[in-house]
Design a protein around this motif. Structure first.
Motif, PDB file in Angstrom:
ATOM      1  N   CYS A 121      58.661  81.390  15.627  1.00  0.00           N
ATOM      2  CA  CYS A 121      57.893  80.124  15.705  1.00  0.00           C
ATOM      3  C   CYS A 121      59.918  79.857  13.885  1.00  0.00           C
ATOM      4  O   CYS A 121      60.609  78.780  14.833  1.00  0.00           O
ATOM      5  N   LYS A 130      63.500  81.525  15.109  1.00  0.00           N
ATOM      6  CA  LYS A 130      63.436  80.991  15.940  1.00  0.00           C
ATOM      7  C   LYS A 130      65.006  81.543  16.878  1.00  0.00           C
ATOM      8  O   LYS A 130      65.743  81.654  18.067  1.00  0.00           O
ATOM      9  N   PRO A 164      59.691  75.694  19.680  1.00  0.00           N
ATOM     10  CA  PRO A 164      57.774  76.049  19.065  1.00  0.00           C
ATOM     11  C   PRO A 164      57.637  74.854  19.419  1.00  0.00           C
ATOM     12  O   PRO A 164      55.937  75.411  19.000  1.00  0.00           O
ATOM     13  N   TYR A 204      50.290  75.852  14.508  1.00  0.00           N
ATOM     14  CA  TYR A 204      51.060  74.513  15.404  1.00  0.00           C
ATOM     15  C   TYR A 204      50.760  73.187  14.634  1.00  0.00           C
ATOM     16  O   TYR A 204      51.451  72.972  14.570  1.00  0.00           O
TER      17      TYR A 204
END
Length: 332
Positions: A286, A289, A304, A325
């Motif tokens: 993430c 990226k 993400p 997350y």
């Protein structure tokens, strides 16, 4: 106790009160397809980013044992690798009811989804439209027209996309044959030739913009681009796909935006991967990226904030990925 410590050091994992934490280098295998394929390019770029989040001295070996998106969940289930790429739809269908004649998988978890911007692509030849007046799947089905379909072979996501499309209308390929039509299972180049030569009226595939055979087909043969109804799109979205738009001029002759659905690539890991490694992989991906996008333009679609959502993963998240997350506010 000493024997236990020796084993922990050998495998790079030290366990304290049941909480696994890699404190030394880890060795992972990432199953992909043969060198030169798009899948191999994806895996190579992603592995480079993954390594930056792992302990110093860690390594990721790319093995060419993956059959591709449809069969990938089975490979991971059998623990033939630590990491593999599939698509959200096949991952979901494999877990729910099995895929390719195999039993349902139980051990697949996701790190991240939404890698790519593929979509279900439906093409009619302009000759077919001019001859029949049919401009939509709904008209085709209502008239039970004996259409000649050219589609990819069983085991590909292109074929499965066609199967799922007809399922959305309560039909199978056998119904087409019962109407007097035909369903030809072919390779990508042969599909292009069938359509160019008038041996087929339509095709269904799951592709990305710029796919070579479709690009060449639309440049050498006048094609028609039907729009699926909102009802059909919703049924597909409820069955493992996600909404995607095909911008105008994606293909030669395509003057309008087309609403479609797609099943994007997802990175799967076995549920037995320790939480800390899964967390590190997710964080590295993430937060890498921009590097991903610089290596492969198709990875620029990776987001993400949505990568851990069910529509992008198809299966549940690995607990280590879920932790990342949630920490970043991407999941409730």
């Amino acid at each position: 106790m000493k024997k236990w410590l020796l084993m922990a050091c050998l495998f790079g994992t030290f366990t304290i009160y049941g909480n696994e934490k890699p404190v030394k280098k880890v060795h992972l295998t990432f199953a992909t397809q043969e060198v030169g394929t798009g899948a191999y390019q994806y895996a190579s770029a992603i592995s480079n980013v993954f390594l930056k989040g792992l302990p110093a001295g860690s390594n990721i070996d790319l093995t060419t044992e993956s059959p591709g998106g449809v069969g990938a969940p089975v490979v991971l289930e059998n623990e033939q690798c630590d990491i593999i790429m599939s698509n959200a739809g096949p991952a979901k269908w494999s877990e729910e009811s099995g895929i390719l004649g195999r039993e349902a998988t139980k051990s697949n978890t996701a790190i991240a989804g939404g890698l790519g911007n593929d979509f279900v692509n439906i093409l009619f030849t302009k000759e077919f439209v001019d001859k029949t007046g049919i401009t939509s799947m709904e008209e085709l089905i209502e008239k039970k027209y004996p259409v000649k379909i050219a589609i990819k072979k069983v085991g590909t996501l292109g074929n499965l996309a066609g199967v799922k499309l007809f399922e959305a209308y309560g039909l199978t390929f056998d119904d087409i044959k019962n109407w007097g039509g035909s369903v030809n299972l072919l390779g990508g180049d042969a599909i292009k030739i069938y359509l160019q030569d008038g041996k087929a009226d339509m095709t269904i595939d799951h592709v990305a913009a710029g796919q070579a055979n479709t690009t060449e087909l639309c440049m050498t043969k006048e094609m028609f681009f039907p729009q699926l109804s909102d009802e059909a799109l919703k049924k597909l979205a409820d069955n493992g796909f996600d909404y995607v738009e095909i911008p105008a001029n994606t293909w030669s002759g395509q003057k309008e935006l087309i609403k479609s659905v797609g099943s994007q690539q997802v990175i799967l890991v076995h549920k037995n991967m320790d939480n800390d490694t899964a967390y590190r992989l997710t964080k590295a991906l993430c937060e890498g990226k921009e590097e991903l996008a610089s290596q492969l333009a198709s990875l620029s679609h990776f987001n993400p904030e949505k990568a851990g959502t069910p529509s992008q993963t198809g299966v549940k998240l690995h607990p280590g990925a879920e932790k990342y997350y949630k920490e970043n506010g991407y999941l409730n």
